[in-house]
Design a protein around this motif. Structure first.
Motif, mmCIF file in Angstrom:
data_model
loop_
_atom_site.group_PDB
_atom_site.id
_atom_site.type_symbol
_atom_site.label_atom_id
_atom_site.label_comp_id
_atom_site.label_asym_id
_atom_site.label_seq_id
_atom_site.Cartn_x
_atom_site.Cartn_y
_atom_site.Cartn_z
ATOM 1 N N SER A 101 0.822 -1.209 0.000
ATOM 2 C CA SER A 101 0.000 0.000 0.000
ATOM 3 C C SER A 101 0.857 1.261 0.000
ATOM 4 O O SER A 101 0.574 2.212 -0.729
ATOM 5 N N ILE A 158 -7.116 -3.472 4.126
ATOM 6 C CA ILE A 158 -8.012 -3.835 3.026
ATOM 7 C C ILE A 158 -8.989 -4.919 3.446
ATOM 8 O O ILE A 158 -10.192 -4.775 3.291
ATOM 9 N N GLN A 159 -8.493 -5.992 4.000
ATOM 10 C CA GLN A 159 -9.319 -7.156 4.310
ATOM 11 C C GLN A 159 -10.234 -6.906 5.508
ATOM 12 O O GLN A 159 -9.796 -6.430 6.556
ATOM 13 N N LYS A 166 -16.030 1.638 0.597
ATOM 14 C CA LYS A 166 -15.630 0.638 -0.407
ATOM 15 C C LYS A 166 -14.887 1.275 -1.561
ATOM 16 O O LYS A 166 -13.955 0.681 -2.104
ATOM 17 N N CYS A 167 -15.264 2.503 -1.953
ATOM 18 C CA CYS A 167 -14.591 3.159 -3.080
ATOM 19 C C CYS A 167 -13.123 3.452 -2.749
ATOM 20 O O CYS A 167 -12.262 3.396 -3.628
ATOM 21 N N ILE A 169 -11.219 1.591 -0.625
ATOM 22 C CA ILE A 169 -10.527 0.291 -0.646
ATOM 23 C C ILE A 169 -10.308 -0.151 -2.086
ATOM 24 O O ILE A 169 -9.230 -0.639 -2.436
ATOM 25 N N GLN A 170 -11.305 0.038 -2.940
ATOM 26 C CA GLN A 170 -11.177 -0.333 -4.350
ATOM 27 C C GLN A 170 -10.063 0.466 -5.020
ATOM 28 O O GLN A 170 -9.265 -0.079 -5.775
ATOM 29 N N ARG A 171 -9.987 1.759 -4.731
ATOM 30 C CA ARG A 171 -8.931 2.599 -5.315
ATOM 31 C C ARG A 171 -7.561 2.143 -4.832
ATOM 32 O O ARG A 171 -6.606 2.080 -5.619
ATOM 33 N N LYS A 173 -6.702 -0.875 -3.922
ATOM 34 C CA LYS A 173 -6.408 -2.128 -4.625
ATOM 35 C C LYS A 173 -5.939 -1.855 -6.054
ATOM 36 O O LYS A 173 -4.998 -2.490 -6.533
ATOM 37 N N GLU A 174 -6.592 -0.918 -6.735
ATOM 38 C CA GLU A 174 -6.192 -0.563 -8.106
ATOM 39 C C GLU A 174 -4.777 -0.001 -8.139
ATOM 40 O O GLU A 174 -3.971 -0.379 -8.997
ATOM 41 N N LYS A 177 -2.234 -2.729 -7.611
ATOM 42 C CA LYS A 177 -2.077 -3.542 -8.813
ATOM 43 C C LYS A 177 -1.191 -2.822 -9.831
ATOM 44 O O LYS A 177 -0.295 -3.427 -10.430
#
Length: 192
Positions: A101, A158-159, A166-167, A169-171, A173-174, A177
């Protein structure tokens, strides 16, 4: 949020974790200097700064951004503080969640970010920890910390994190990646 028993800077712990931290199960919390925390969180949408726990350590404000549990506190903190960013750890996802992160939020290729992340955490972080009787007790404390949206918000977890939108956490994760894929794409291009 209950303060944990022991606290020290990452810079101090880097060489003394074996003397200061037990091999017992437990919980830990990462605190970031306020300016560093704001820099990290600027890329995540909908973070409610009012829900992030804050404290003063040596007259400077810190934000609690990450909470974790360990079967062995000494090993886990040592892993977060001293882990190497090898290509295999990046490819396999073995690089710690925290380091993944931080690499992503600081716009660094994970496999090249080790020195930068080390310097960043040495200069900006304090770790707080506490032994528990067993892993189940640590898991119960973590569940309470991450599920109580009215109490605490740990944006780098995250977990099972119900307190962060949620938006966001999703960002995160993106971004993680992308930070991992940059290196993997470079490897594929170099083989061509």
């Amino acid at each position: 949020m209950k303060r944990l028993c022991s606290t020290d800077t990452v810079k101090n712990l880097r060489d003394t974790v074996a003397q200061k931290v037990t091999m017992q199960p437990g919980v830990y919390r990462w605190w970031f200097k306020a300016d560093a925390a704001r820099k990290l969180l600027a890329q995540l949408p909908a973070i409610d700064y009012g829900k992030i726990s804050k404290c003063f350590y040596e007259e400077e404000e810190y934000f609690a951004l990450y909470f974790g549990i360990a079967k062995n506190l000494q090993e886990r903190l040592n892993w977060h503080i001293r882990q190497h960013h090898t290509l295999s750890s990046v490819k396999s996802g073995y690089l710690s969640t925290l380091r993944q992160s931080l690499s992503a939020l600081l716009c660094e290729d994970m496999s090249k970010a080790e020195q930068y992340i080390n310097k960043f955490i040495d200069n900006n972080c304090v770790v707080e920890w506490e032994d528990t009787t067993n892993r189940q007790q640590a898991e119960a404390i973590e569940r309470n910390e991450l599920s109580d949206a009215s109490c605490c918000c740990y944006p780098l977890n995250i977990q099972d994190n119900l307190a962060v939108p949620k938006c966001a956490i999703q960002r995160l994760k993106e971004l993680r990646k992308l930070s991992r894929c940059d290196k993997l794409m470079n490897i594929k291009l170099n083989k061509l």
